[in-house]
Design a protein around this motif. Sequence first.
Motif, PDB file in Angstrom:
ATOM      1  N   HIS A   1       0.815  -1.215   0.000  1.00 11.31           N
ATOM      2  CA  HIS A   1       0.000   0.000   0.000  1.00 11.31           C
ATOM      3  C   HIS A   1       0.856   1.275   0.000  1.00 11.31           C
ATOM      4  O   HIS A   1       0.534   2.252  -0.683  1.00 11.31           O
ATOM      5  CB  HIS A   1      -0.932  -0.015   1.214  1.00 11.31           C
ATOM      6  N   CYS A   2       1.942   1.260   0.766  1.00 10.87           N
ATOM      7  CA  CYS A   2       2.800   2.451   0.824  1.00 10.87           C
ATOM      8  C   CYS A   2       3.327   2.783  -0.575  1.00 10.87           C
ATOM      9  O   CYS A   2       3.298   3.944  -1.015  1.00 10.87           O
ATOM     10  CB  CYS A   2       3.955   2.237   1.803  1.00 10.87           C
TER      11      CYS A   2
ATOM     12  N   ILE B   1       8.057   3.092   8.171  1.00  6.75           N
ATOM     13  CA  ILE B   1       6.882   3.538   7.392  1.00  6.75           C
ATOM     14  C   ILE B   1       5.639   3.491   8.285  1.00  6.75           C
ATOM     15  O   ILE B   1       4.806   4.407   8.271  1.00  6.75           O
ATOM     16  CB  ILE B   1       6.731   2.662   6.124  1.00  6.75           C
TER      17      ILE B   1
ATOM     18  N   CYS C   1       0.335   1.270   6.708  1.00 12.63           N
ATOM     19  CA  CYS C   1       0.326  -0.163   7.044  1.00 12.63           C
ATOM     20  C   CYS C   1      -1.063  -0.633   7.480  1.00 12.63           C
ATOM     21  O   CYS C   1      -1.401  -1.800   7.307  1.00 12.63           O
ATOM     22  CB  CYS C   1       1.371  -0.452   8.113  1.00 12.63           C
TER      23      CYS C   1
ATOM     24  N   TYR D   1      -0.207  -6.608   3.584  1.00 13.02           N
ATOM     25  CA  TYR D   1       0.927  -7.233   4.260  1.00 13.02           C
ATOM     26  C   TYR D   1       0.922  -6.858   5.741  1.00 13.02           C
ATOM     27  O   TYR D   1       0.383  -5.813   6.125  1.00 13.02           O
ATOM     28  CB  TYR D   1       2.241  -6.780   3.611  1.00 13.02           C
ATOM     29  N   ASN D   2       1.560  -7.719   6.517  1.00 14.85           N
ATOM     30  CA  ASN D   2       1.614  -7.507   7.964  1.00 14.85           C
ATOM     31  C   ASN D   2       2.956  -6.891   8.339  1.00 14.85           C
ATOM     32  O   ASN D   2       4.008  -7.534   8.207  1.00 14.85           O
ATOM     33  CB  ASN D   2       1.427  -8.869   8.657  1.00 14.85           C
TER      34      ASN D   2
ATOM     35  N   CYS E   1       5.360  -8.056   5.737  1.00 14.03           N
ATOM     36  CA  CYS E   1       5.758  -6.849   5.001  1.00 14.03           C
ATOM     37  C   CYS E   1       7.080  -7.105   4.267  1.00 14.03           C
ATOM     38  O   CYS E   1       8.087  -7.446   4.903  1.00 14.03           O
ATOM     39  CB  CYS E   1       5.930  -5.706   5.997  1.00 14.03           C
TER      40      CYS E   1
HETATM   41  S1  SF4 Z   1       3.038  -3.291   5.652  1.00 17.22           S
HETATM   42 FE1  SF4 Z   1       4.921  -2.984   4.586  1.00 17.22          FE
HETATM   43  S2  SF4 Z   1       4.345  -2.935   2.426  1.00 17.22           S
HETATM   44 FE2  SF4 Z   1       2.499  -2.622   3.617  1.00 17.22          FE
HETATM   45  S3  SF4 Z   1       2.277  -0.394   3.826  1.00 17.22           S
HETATM   46 FE3  SF4 Z   1       3.393  -1.097   5.614  1.00 17.22          FE
HETATM   47  S4  SF4 Z   1       5.524  -0.877   5.045  1.00 17.22           S
HETATM   48 FE4  SF4 Z   1       4.349  -0.810   3.155  1.00 17.22          FE
END
Ligand code: SF4
Length: 506
Positions: free
Chosen positions: A346-347, A428, A435, A440-441, A451
């Motif tokens: 998502h980031c 992040i 997140c 993703y976790n 992640c």
């Molecule tokens: S879990 Fe990982 S991939 Fe997902 S938004 Fe957070 S930092 Fe980015």
Amino acid sequence: MKIGIILGDQLSHSLPTLAQLNKQTDRLVMAELADEARYVKHHQQKLALIFSAMRHFAAELRSTGWQVDYHAFGEHGFHSFESLLETVCDGAEAVVVTHCGEYRLQQRIEHHWQKSAGVPVHCLEDSRFLCAADFFQRWASGKKQLRMEFFYREMRRHTGLLMEGDEPVGGQWNFDSSNRQPYKGKTPLPPVLAFDRDEIDRDVLALVSEEFADHIGTLDDFQWGTTSAQAQQALDHFIEHRLPHFGDYQDAMVTGEDTLFHSLLSPYINIGLLDPMVVCQAAEQAYFSGDAPLNAVEGFIRQIIGWREYVRGIYWLLMPDYAKENRLGNDRPLPSYYWTGETKMHCMAECFRNTLDHAYAHHIQRLMVTGNFALLLGVLPEAICQWYLEVYADAFDWVELPNTLGMVMHADGGYLGSKPYAASGSYINRMSDYCKHCQYNVKTASEPDSCPFNSLYWHFVHRHRQQFAGNHRMRMIYRNLERMEPAKVDAMLQRAERLLADPDAL
Ligand code: SF4
Ligand SMILES: Cc1cc2nc3c(=O)[nH]c(=O)nc-3n(C[C@H](O)[C@H](O)[C@H](O)COP(=O)(O)OP(=O)(O)OC[C@H]3O[C@@H](n4cnc5c(N)ncnc54)[C@H](O)[C@@H]3O)c2cc1C
């Protein structure tokens, strides 16, 4: 009669070329050239901004009495500056140009233009920067290590910005410890500034959508100002609505909020519509009149007289070898989502959306998300540098290259940072709400849904042990790695290997 050539990022009334020439007797030449527009596939909004700003600037010059020959894209037969010079220099005694922002083109100015023009070419130093190339060289010479922070202090003294005699206002040079807060929604977000479009803008937007449809991005949400008056409006808007919270939320990221309190001024400063000193003085004035706090104003001024001037100094000090640096030996291709924006992370998807829609992403999105990911993957520096040069409206080689190759990829051995800006998903997660919205976790590293930043981070640390274990700023990280259960480390490294085998699948 002399001919003054004005390049697309030289749209300043204070340009040395103009100071050197005579309105009554000399002519100015501006041209939208295919070679320059296509040598990388610049984002459509970057091309629209530059072409429209060039046309408006030419009109402003004419209205002040200059004779300007303007060659619009597709309305002439030349592709390059050389073919332009072969045609336009008839009867001229010399060509005058201001030093350009790219080593590639500067080489051509110095080594090929005279032959094409058939008359001498005078190249003037670009006085629109606050630090002259020889000032930087003197500052850098004999130093074992170059550090932006010390250069910045010199620049504070040199410009007198936020200074009381020889001391920094507030007793400190740097207030970053008060910055770097995540944005929790308590402070209202600033209003958005919109500009009316005129006929020149409309013509250029139509031209770009027709001629450059294969370039990245869309023109649907083109929001850039294209005149010096609009750039001034953007500055006023920033000082009033954004600067007061610029410092607090400088590193924050929020889903759907593409600019937060950032200035959006870099394209205007880089193409010459705004003077960096005028921008800094406006910010300084906001502090002195009590309209913005010192942490915000100092942080903002540091970006301009510190980072901006520093990267330019590094560029001209170290080119052309600089562009070939690859000290971490990276060689992977860039995953396809850098162009499509389609990824489950998502980031990354948020940063790509902003990039594709606006030819913009703020510094932390560039550095700690898309850049960080390329570093962790081990992407070939040349590939990621070209991507940054293509996708942002403010991207010019002198500023993009050191930021990407140096700051993001640490490929230069550390001119832009004493350690790599590598980070796991927890950074992040701390600085954004990304997140929470991700498949993703972020809390795990070796599960199938973990992640990707997490395992790739430890893989990066592990695989570059030789380069960084002795770096005192990374000692704690290597100590943490050593203290981890070997089975946990193995599981993370294996997960990272699986991701590295097919990063496009993420
Ligand atoms: S879990 Fe990982 S991939 Fe997902 S938004 Fe957070 S930092 Fe980015
Ligand atoms: C990988 C990467 C690539 C980048 N490429 C470019 C580029 O091609 N062109 C560019 O102008 N900036 C580049 N930057 C620096 C910075 O990200 C942009 O200047 C900034 O995001 C522009 O948005 P803004 O005007 O809202 O900046 P703000 O956050 O409001 O900052 C204020 C001003 O400070 C200056 N500035 C801030 N950081 C830097 C920096 N690191 N280097 C130079 N100037 C800085 C810019 O003029 C900017 O307008 C890059 C950064 C990274 C990490």
